[in-house]
Design a protein around this motif. Structure first.
Motif, PDB file in Angstrom:
ATOM      1  N   MET A   1       0.831  -1.183   0.000  1.00  0.00           N
ATOM      2  CA  MET A   1       0.000   0.000   0.000  1.00  0.00           C
ATOM      3  C   MET A   1       0.873   1.243   0.000  1.00  0.00           C
ATOM      4  SD  MET A   1      -2.843   1.405   2.624  1.00  0.00           S
ATOM      5  CE  MET A   1      -4.149   1.028   1.517  1.00  0.00           C
ATOM      6  N   ASN A   2       0.436   2.247  -0.735  1.00  0.00           N
ATOM      7  CA  ASN A   2       1.140   3.526  -0.821  1.00  0.00           C
ATOM      8  C   ASN A   2       0.236   4.632  -0.306  1.00  0.00           C
ATOM      9  OD1 ASN A   2       3.536   2.563  -2.332  1.00  0.00           O
ATOM     10  ND2 ASN A   2       2.010   2.105  -3.894  1.00  0.00           N
ATOM     11  N   ILE A   3       0.733   5.384   0.654  1.00  0.00           N
ATOM     12  CA  ILE A   3       0.026   6.550   1.178  1.00  0.00           C
ATOM     13  C   ILE A   3       0.895   7.764   0.873  1.00  0.00           C
ATOM     14  CG2 ILE A   3      -0.847   7.746   3.225  1.00  0.00           C
ATOM     15  CD1 ILE A   3      -2.440   5.278   2.945  1.00  0.00           C
ATOM     16  N   LYS A   4       0.277   8.740   0.232  1.00  0.00           N
ATOM     17  CA  LYS A   4       1.016   9.948  -0.148  1.00  0.00           C
ATOM     18  C   LYS A   4       0.247  11.173   0.330  1.00  0.00           C
ATOM     19  CE  LYS A   4       1.094  10.957  -4.588  1.00  0.00           C
ATOM     20  NZ  LYS A   4       1.470  10.909  -6.014  1.00  0.00           N
ATOM     21  N   PHE A  30       3.384  -0.586   7.747  1.00  0.00           N
ATOM     22  CA  PHE A  30       2.086  -0.805   7.115  1.00  0.00           C
ATOM     23  C   PHE A  30       2.052  -0.406   5.639  1.00  0.00           C
ATOM     24  CE2 PHE A  30       1.080   0.210  11.606  1.00  0.00           C
ATOM     25  CZ  PHE A  30       0.496  -0.992  11.969  1.00  0.00           C
ATOM     26  N   CYS A  31       2.842   0.602   5.278  1.00  0.00           N
ATOM     27  CA  CYS A  31       2.722   1.162   3.938  1.00  0.00           C
ATOM     28  C   CYS A  31       3.986   1.931   3.565  1.00  0.00           C
ATOM     29  CB  CYS A  31       1.523   2.112   3.873  1.00  0.00           C
ATOM     30  SG  CYS A  31       1.686   3.588   4.930  1.00  0.00           S
ATOM     31  N   SER A 101      -4.776   0.584  -3.749  1.00  0.00           N
ATOM     32  CA  SER A 101      -3.528   0.473  -2.986  1.00  0.00           C
ATOM     33  C   SER A 101      -2.734   1.777  -2.994  1.00  0.00           C
ATOM     34  CB  SER A 101      -2.674  -0.669  -3.531  1.00  0.00           C
ATOM     35  OG  SER A 101      -2.364  -0.433  -4.887  1.00  0.00           O
ATOM     36  N   ASP A 102      -3.208   2.769  -3.743  1.00  0.00           N
ATOM     37  CA  ASP A 102      -2.556   4.076  -3.791  1.00  0.00           C
ATOM     38  C   ASP A 102      -3.545   5.127  -3.303  1.00  0.00           C
ATOM     39  OD1 ASP A 102       0.012   3.360  -5.116  1.00  0.00           O
ATOM     40  OD2 ASP A 102      -1.339   2.726  -6.721  1.00  0.00           O
ATOM     41  N   ILE A 103      -3.311   5.631  -2.089  1.00  0.00           N
ATOM     42  CA  ILE A 103      -4.213   6.613  -1.492  1.00  0.00           C
ATOM     43  C   ILE A 103      -3.441   7.907  -1.282  1.00  0.00           C
ATOM     44  CG2 ILE A 103      -5.689   7.151   0.483  1.00  0.00           C
ATOM     45  CD1 ILE A 103      -6.021   4.108   0.880  1.00  0.00           C
ATOM     46  N   PHE A 149      -4.446   2.546  10.868  1.00  0.00           N
ATOM     47  CA  PHE A 149      -3.793   1.245  10.722  1.00  0.00           C
ATOM     48  C   PHE A 149      -3.787   0.489  12.045  1.00  0.00           C
ATOM     49  CE2 PHE A 149      -1.976   3.052   6.800  1.00  0.00           C
ATOM     50  CZ  PHE A 149      -2.175   1.986   5.941  1.00  0.00           C
ATOM     51  N   MET A 150      -3.569   1.195  13.140  1.00  0.00           N
ATOM     52  CA  MET A 150      -3.551   0.542  14.451  1.00  0.00           C
ATOM     53  C   MET A 150      -4.943   0.028  14.832  1.00  0.00           C
ATOM     54  SD  MET A 150      -0.424   0.471  15.202  1.00  0.00           S
ATOM     55  CE  MET A 150      -0.305   0.062  16.934  1.00  0.00           C
TER      56      MET A 150
END
Length: 159
Positions: A1-4, A30-31, A101-103, A149-150
């Motif tokens: 997963m990608n978080i930007k 996580f990411c 998967s890209d947020i 995520f937690m």
């Protein structure tokens, strides 16, 4: 997963940098977490609506240049939908379940986000009607992403 996070302006305060670095480190399990800064547009204090729109459009073009078609985009906006931490966590989990998967999260400049950026966003999110410094909002958002995520992991962090 990608978080930007795509954000307008540079982070100046050391204590904000340290806090965000801590959450970035925690999120790494996580990411892939990244922050992309785009330059803010210099503007005098008193602007007409047309001048404000021009500033937002210039910043908006820089923001949109950093967003790919496949990314699911949250625009931070005062008029966006408020969510609890649990609702936000479920939303993140649901997005990943359904192939996102890209947020990307977008924090605008001092005048807000252009109509073009708001139109590109898949959803708008609000952290309340308070006006917060953009640097502080980066820290708060980073923490809330980590909290999501937690929560999804069932960790006691959220309690």
């Amino acid at each position: 997963m990608n978080i930007k996070l795509v954000v307008v302006g540079k982070l100046k305060e050391k204590y904000f940098k340290q806090g965000i670095a801590e959450y970035a480190k925690r999120l790494s399990r996580f990411c892939k977490f990244q922050i992309v800064e785009v330059p803010d547009e210099k503007a005098p204090e008193s602007l007409s609506q047309a001048e404000m729109d021009e500033v937002m459009d210039k910043e908006g073009a820089r923001i949109l240049d950093k967003i790919k078609d496949r990314e699911y985009v949250y625009a931070l906006a005062i008029l966006g939908k408020e969510r609890s931490s649990e609702e936000f966590a479920k939303e993140i989990a649901d997005l990943t379940t359904y192939g996102h998967s890209d947020i990307t999260f977008v924090i605008g400049g001092s005048l807000g986000l252009s109509k073009h950026v708001l139109d590109r966003a898949d959803t708008q999110i609000s952290f309340g009607r308070f006006t917060l410094p953009h640097q502080l909002m980066r820290l708060v958002l980073s923490e809330q992403i980590y909290r999501a995520f937690m929560i999804n992991e069932g960790s006691p962090y959220h309690k």
